[in-house]
Write a protein that holds these residues in place. Sequence first.
Motif, PDB file in Angstrom:
ATOM      1  N   ALA A 119      -0.659  12.133 -14.222  1.00 23.87           N
ATOM      2  CA  ALA A 119      -0.547  13.203 -13.229  1.00 23.87           C
ATOM      3  C   ALA A 119       0.907  13.374 -12.798  1.00 23.87           C
ATOM      4  CB  ALA A 119      -1.428  12.907 -12.020  1.00 23.87           C
ATOM      5  N   ASP A 120       1.269  14.581 -12.420  1.00 26.22           N
ATOM      6  CA  ASP A 120       2.627  14.876 -11.955  1.00 26.22           C
ATOM      7  C   ASP A 120       2.800  14.366 -10.529  1.00 26.22           C
ATOM      8  OD1 ASP A 120       4.445  17.374 -10.535  1.00 26.22           O
ATOM      9  OD2 ASP A 120       5.232  16.320 -12.294  1.00 26.22           O
ATOM     10  N   LEU A 121       3.992  13.839 -10.244  1.00 22.24           N
ATOM     11  CA  LEU A 121       4.241  13.257  -8.922  1.00 22.24           C
ATOM     12  C   LEU A 121       4.250  14.327  -7.844  1.00 22.24           C
ATOM     13  CD1 LEU A 121       4.774  10.439  -7.759  1.00 22.24           C
ATOM     14  CD2 LEU A 121       7.220  10.930  -7.854  1.00 22.24           C
ATOM     15  N   ARG A 122       4.747  15.516  -8.138  1.00 24.29           N
ATOM     16  CA  ARG A 122       4.772  16.599  -7.159  1.00 24.29           C
ATOM     17  C   ARG A 122       3.354  17.086  -6.852  1.00 24.29           C
ATOM     18  NH1 ARG A 122       9.201  17.236  -3.949  1.00 24.29           N
ATOM     19  NH2 ARG A 122      11.119  17.009  -5.185  1.00 24.29           N
ATOM     20  N   ALA A 123       2.509  17.169  -7.875  1.00 28.35           N
ATOM     21  CA  ALA A 123       1.125  17.562  -7.630  1.00 28.35           C
ATOM     22  C   ALA A 123       0.400  16.518  -6.784  1.00 28.35           C
ATOM     23  CB  ALA A 123       0.400  17.768  -8.958  1.00 28.35           C
ATOM     24  N   LEU A 124       0.681  15.246  -7.047  1.00 28.57           N
ATOM     25  CA  LEU A 124       0.077  14.192  -6.245  1.00 28.57           C
ATOM     26  C   LEU A 124       0.561  14.250  -4.805  1.00 28.57           C
ATOM     27  CD1 LEU A 124      -1.739  11.695  -6.206  1.00 28.57           C
ATOM     28  CD2 LEU A 124       0.248  10.326  -6.856  1.00 28.57           C
ATOM     29  N   GLN A 125       1.820  14.572  -4.600  1.00 31.72           N
ATOM     30  CA  GLN A 125       2.347  14.725  -3.246  1.00 31.72           C
ATOM     31  C   GLN A 125       1.612  15.823  -2.484  1.00 31.72           C
ATOM     32  OE1 GLN A 125       6.392  16.073  -3.130  1.00 31.72           O
ATOM     33  NE2 GLN A 125       6.492  16.096  -0.889  1.00 31.72           N
ATOM     34  N   ALA A 126       1.343  16.920  -3.150  1.00 21.48           N
ATOM     35  CA  ALA A 126       0.629  18.020  -2.495  1.00 21.48           C
ATOM     36  C   ALA A 126      -0.807  17.629  -2.163  1.00 21.48           C
ATOM     37  CB  ALA A 126       0.660  19.252  -3.388  1.00 21.48           C
ATOM     38  N   SER A 163      -6.326   3.969  -4.509  1.00 24.49           N
ATOM     39  CA  SER A 163      -6.932   3.981  -5.838  1.00 24.49           C
ATOM     40  C   SER A 163      -6.913   5.390  -6.426  1.00 24.49           C
ATOM     41  CB  SER A 163      -8.369   3.460  -5.755  1.00 24.49           C
ATOM     42  OG  SER A 163      -8.411   2.171  -5.165  1.00 24.49           O
ATOM     43  N   PHE A 164      -7.177   6.386  -5.592  1.00 22.42           N
ATOM     44  CA  PHE A 164      -7.128   7.774  -6.031  1.00 22.42           C
ATOM     45  C   PHE A 164      -5.759   8.119  -6.595  1.00 22.42           C
ATOM     46  CE2 PHE A 164      -5.605  11.952  -4.541  1.00 22.42           C
ATOM     47  CZ  PHE A 164      -6.404  12.799  -5.297  1.00 22.42           C
ATOM     48  N   ALA A 165      -4.701   7.767  -5.881  1.00 24.35           N
ATOM     49  CA  ALA A 165      -3.345   8.099  -6.335  1.00 24.35           C
ATOM     50  C   ALA A 165      -2.950   7.290  -7.554  1.00 24.35           C
ATOM     51  CB  ALA A 165      -2.357   7.856  -5.194  1.00 24.35           C
ATOM     52  N   THR A 166      -3.305   6.007  -7.583  1.00 25.49           N
ATOM     53  CA  THR A 166      -2.918   5.154  -8.702  1.00 25.49           C
ATOM     54  C   THR A 166      -3.588   5.595 -10.001  1.00 25.49           C
ATOM     55  OG1 THR A 166      -2.629   3.308  -7.167  1.00 25.49           O
ATOM     56  CG2 THR A 166      -2.826   2.772  -9.496  1.00 25.49           C
ATOM     57  N   HIS A 167      -4.868   5.894  -9.944  1.00 29.25           N
ATOM     58  CA  HIS A 167      -5.585   6.293 -11.159  1.00 29.25           C
ATOM     59  C   HIS A 167      -5.090   7.630 -11.688  1.00 29.25           C
ATOM     60  CE1 HIS A 167      -9.138   3.544  -9.803  1.00 29.25           C
ATOM     61  NE2 HIS A 167      -8.070   2.879 -10.171  1.00 29.25           N
ATOM     62  N   LEU A 168      -4.683   8.532 -10.807  1.00 30.91           N
ATOM     63  CA  LEU A 168      -4.136   9.805 -11.273  1.00 30.91           C
ATOM     64  C   LEU A 168      -2.798   9.602 -11.983  1.00 30.91           C
ATOM     65  CD1 LEU A 168      -4.912  12.327  -8.369  1.00 30.91           C
ATOM     66  CD2 LEU A 168      -5.870  12.301 -10.677  1.00 30.91           C
ATOM     67  N   HIS A 172       1.821  14.446   1.662  1.00 29.23           N
ATOM     68  CA  HIS A 172       3.050  13.771   2.079  1.00 29.23           C
ATOM     69  C   HIS A 172       4.156  14.800   2.297  1.00 29.23           C
ATOM     70  CE1 HIS A 172       1.686   9.774   0.029  1.00 29.23           C
ATOM     71  NE2 HIS A 172       1.155   9.947   1.216  1.00 29.23           N
ATOM     72  N   ALA A 173       4.850  14.660   3.431  1.00 30.00           N
ATOM     73  CA  ALA A 173       5.959  15.573   3.704  1.00 30.00           C
ATOM     74  C   ALA A 173       7.171  15.251   2.848  1.00 30.00           C
ATOM     75  CB  ALA A 173       6.326  15.518   5.189  1.00 30.00           C
ATOM     76  N   ASP A 174       7.346  13.987   2.477  1.00 32.12           N
ATOM     77  CA  ASP A 174       8.498  13.547   1.695  1.00 32.12           C
ATOM     78  C   ASP A 174       7.986  12.901   0.414  1.00 32.12           C
ATOM     79  OD1 ASP A 174      10.916  12.782   0.724  1.00 32.12           O
ATOM     80  OD2 ASP A 174      11.515  11.598   2.475  1.00 32.12           O
ATOM     81  N   ILE A 175       8.621  13.226  -0.691  1.00 32.23           N
ATOM     82  CA  ILE A 175       8.176  12.671  -1.961  1.00 32.23           C
ATOM     83  C   ILE A 175       8.473  11.183  -2.066  1.00 32.23           C
ATOM     84  CG2 ILE A 175      10.291  13.101  -3.272  1.00 32.23           C
ATOM     85  CD1 ILE A 175       8.487  13.972  -5.613  1.00 32.23           C
ATOM     86  N   SER A 176       9.412  10.692  -1.263  1.00 32.83           N
ATOM     87  CA  SER A 176       9.688   9.254  -1.292  1.00 32.83           C
ATOM     88  C   SER A 176       8.469   8.448  -0.852  1.00 32.83           C
ATOM     89  CB  SER A 176      10.889   8.935  -0.401  1.00 32.83           C
ATOM     90  OG  SER A 176      10.617   9.284   0.939  1.00 32.83           O
ATOM     91  N   THR A 177       7.628   9.033  -0.008  1.00 31.56           N
ATOM     92  CA  THR A 177       6.395   8.351   0.384  1.00 31.56           C
ATOM     93  C   THR A 177       5.435   8.276  -0.789  1.00 31.56           C
ATOM     94  OG1 THR A 177       6.691   9.297   2.579  1.00 31.56           O
ATOM     95  CG2 THR A 177       4.564   8.299   2.102  1.00 31.56           C
ATOM     96  N   THR A 178       5.423   9.285  -1.645  1.00 32.57           N
ATOM     97  CA  THR A 178       4.529   9.301  -2.796  1.00 32.57           C
ATOM     98  C   THR A 178       5.009   8.363  -3.891  1.00 32.57           C
ATOM     99  OG1 THR A 178       4.265  11.645  -2.267  1.00 32.57           O
ATOM    100  CG2 THR A 178       3.241  10.884  -4.285  1.00 32.57           C
ATOM    101  N   GLN A 179       6.300   8.083  -3.935  1.00 34.46           N
ATOM    102  CA  GLN A 179       6.846   7.246  -4.997  1.00 34.46           C
ATOM    103  C   GLN A 179       6.345   5.814  -4.935  1.00 34.46           C
ATOM    104  OE1 GLN A 179      11.071   7.686  -4.681  1.00 34.46           O
ATOM    105  NE2 GLN A 179      11.115   9.618  -5.826  1.00 34.46           N
TER     106      GLN A 179
END
Length: 421
Positions: free
Chosen positions: A382-389, A372-377, A393-400
């Motif tokens: 929110a920027d995907l790279r900032a959310l990854q940090a 929920s935290f990631a979805t609402h951002l 997540h070590a890989d951005i594909s996990t954040t996608q």
Amino acid sequence: MRVVRFDRVRTSVRRGLLAGQRLHQLARGGHHHRAHPRDRPDRARLRRQAQLRGRDHGAQRGQPRQHVRGPGLGAAAHLGPPGRQRRVPLPLARRQARPRRGQAQARRLDLRPGAEPIARARVLAEPPAGVEREYLDHLRVERALSANTLEAYGRDLSRLSAYARRRKRSVLDLGQADIAGFIGDLREHGLSARSVARAVHALRGFFRFCLREGKLRVDPMENLRAPRAFTALPRYLTPAQVEGLLDAPDVTTPLGLRDRAILEVLYATGLRVSELVSLRPSDLDMEVGILTCFGKGRKERLVPLGAQARRWTARYLEEARPRWAPRRGAAELFLSNRGARLSRMGLWGIVRRHALTAGVASTLTPHVLRHSFATHLLERGADLRALQAMLGHADISTTQIYTHITRERLRKVYDQYHPRA
């Protein structure tokens, strides 16, 4: 008087036979059988009272007699002297006997409706040894994997060792056909495709380690592929559901205040369960609003902490935590009411209990708050790279995977950018 015989009553045990005859006569409306001279209360006896299983230990002297009830019989008092212990007739004793140990365990181990069988039940409890233990030590020391990952890999290697022992072979003697059979065996015993894929990944690293250390000449996992694990969209709550969940704890009590602070921090930071339970008060910078945590592989990262989460955490530190901290002296931030570190299962129970109170969901887990935290951002730009940090997540594909959006968001984007909307 006609004597009624019971075939299953041993004739050598006269007291049991007499008791059975008397109960039988009571059922038929007969009279009491005259007590045997050895059963008279006036005769002194120097015997140790038997404490055998299946006996009816009657009342002692001066206490009211116990009663038994059988099918078709009224409440009949135990016949015989008040100071003697009587044997219950075998047919009645068998009907009143306790269930056998195996039957009782079978009822306790019944699965709840809708639950899947646990495949790890066939794995022996003994931990991995030999080269398997060397591989786990390598992962812990050189790769710095987390304790949960090591535990999961250890279970997979234990399953492989048990599979090899059933075929009377060692793990290093298994060929490609044996490994393929082992993977199929995991699927047959209820493991999901995702769990089997993790096991294949663990075995692939294990055999590569053995090949690099000179324990193998050929890698049996070279041409094997893991079953395809379909990516499921993460479950998340709406902002209204999150508000209802946060308002569920009773903040007038110390436990409710602790639970409110936990829920606020979970939703404000998107931490994993293991990261939250390992937090310490020194990891929080309340003035700046920054939280320091250690994720997978002991990787340190900084996560912003919102104003509401800081306010409830400060109240918890001032009002609730000082009551429990001196009991065990635990250094973690969130403690149990006994002063010990809060466990992962304890945190899971807290989230589920308040979810039921708020009527949000019956199977809500702490990880749903992370989703929920990631979805609402992302829904708010929110920027995907900032959310990854922030998620670690070590890989951005996990954040996608969090790029899924609701229908309202999709319709809004379409109406805003399509020229003919």
